[in-house]
Design a protein around this motif. Sequence first.
Motif, short mmCIF file in Angstrom:
data_model
loop_
_atom_site.label_atom_id
_atom_site.label_comp_id
_atom_site.label_asym_id
_atom_site.label_seq_id
_atom_site.Cartn_x
_atom_site.Cartn_y
_atom_site.Cartn_z
N UNK A 87 64.34 17.32 -29.61
CA UNK A 87 65.79 16.84 -29.96
C UNK A 87 66.16 15.29 -30.12
N UNK A 88 65.13 14.43 -30.21
CA UNK A 88 65.20 12.89 -30.38
C UNK A 88 64.26 12.55 -31.61
N UNK A 89 64.67 11.50 -32.15
CA UNK A 89 63.69 10.49 -33.01
C UNK A 89 63.36 9.41 -32.04
N UNK A 90 61.98 9.41 -32.02
CA UNK A 90 61.25 8.36 -31.30
C UNK A 90 60.98 7.29 -32.03
N UNK A 91 60.94 6.04 -31.63
CA UNK A 91 60.63 4.90 -32.20
C UNK A 91 59.60 4.12 -31.29
N UNK A 92 58.40 3.67 -31.63
CA UNK A 92 57.69 2.96 -30.76
C UNK A 92 57.13 1.66 -31.48
N UNK A 93 57.24 0.53 -31.08
CA UNK A 93 56.76 -0.65 -31.52
C UNK A 93 55.76 -1.28 -30.47
N UNK A 94 54.55 -1.66 -30.99
CA UNK A 94 53.48 -2.03 -30.28
C UNK A 94 53.30 -3.58 -30.89
N UNK A 133 44.10 -0.98 -23.99
CA UNK A 133 43.33 -2.30 -24.57
C UNK A 133 44.14 -3.45 -24.29
N UNK A 134 45.36 -3.90 -24.82
CA UNK A 134 45.78 -5.11 -24.66
C UNK A 134 47.30 -4.79 -25.37
N UNK A 135 48.11 -5.73 -24.88
CA UNK A 135 49.68 -5.54 -25.33
C UNK A 135 50.39 -4.35 -24.50
N UNK A 136 51.42 -3.96 -25.36
CA UNK A 136 52.59 -3.16 -24.86
C UNK A 136 53.15 -2.49 -26.11
N UNK A 137 53.81 -1.31 -25.63
CA UNK A 137 54.67 -0.66 -26.70
C UNK A 137 55.97 -0.50 -26.15
N UNK A 138 56.96 -0.62 -26.95
CA UNK A 138 58.37 -0.16 -26.60
C UNK A 138 58.55 0.79 -27.35
N UNK A 139 59.01 1.93 -26.50
CA UNK A 139 59.39 3.25 -27.03
C UNK A 139 60.93 3.50 -26.71
N UNK A 140 61.63 4.02 -27.85
CA UNK A 140 63.02 4.21 -27.83
C UNK A 140 63.22 5.70 -28.31
N UNK A 141 64.10 6.47 -27.53
CA UNK A 141 64.40 7.69 -28.04
C UNK A 141 66.18 7.90 -28.54
#
Length: 147
Positions: A87-94, A133-141
Amino acid sequence: MRSTPGLLPPRTPAVPVVPAHWSLPAGPASVSRARRAVSQGLPDGCPPRLAADLTLLVSELVTNAVRHGTRPGEEEVIEVVLWPSDGHYWLAVSDPGSRMPALAAPGPGACGGRGLVLVDALSAVWAVVPRRTCGKTVVAGVPLLGG
């Protein structure tokens, strides 16, 4: 698919939606490329408000990734993933950076610091997830139906 006369055909599972994925160079020009990609990645008939919210979200998240998640002069990549589920659109930016973003309360005279405030206001839920491995991801729904 074959079926035997008089018998119902076997039920096949629905094929899940394959997420849209883009790898972009870690530079300012990627912000507009990400907006365009997400806008074009949405299905025909997508509600205009949902499209506008997702476009603004990806703009803010990619801007943050370029500014705070990469090192100047390095050939680094930012990844953007978009998919519908639950029921969402998910957006992930890494991004490859180790610095974790945090929601701030900028004063009225501040020149920045409002990106995650917008993410928080536009999304039903968001989180920062460290990458293996390295870094991060910001996920928003963002809810598919107003919410």
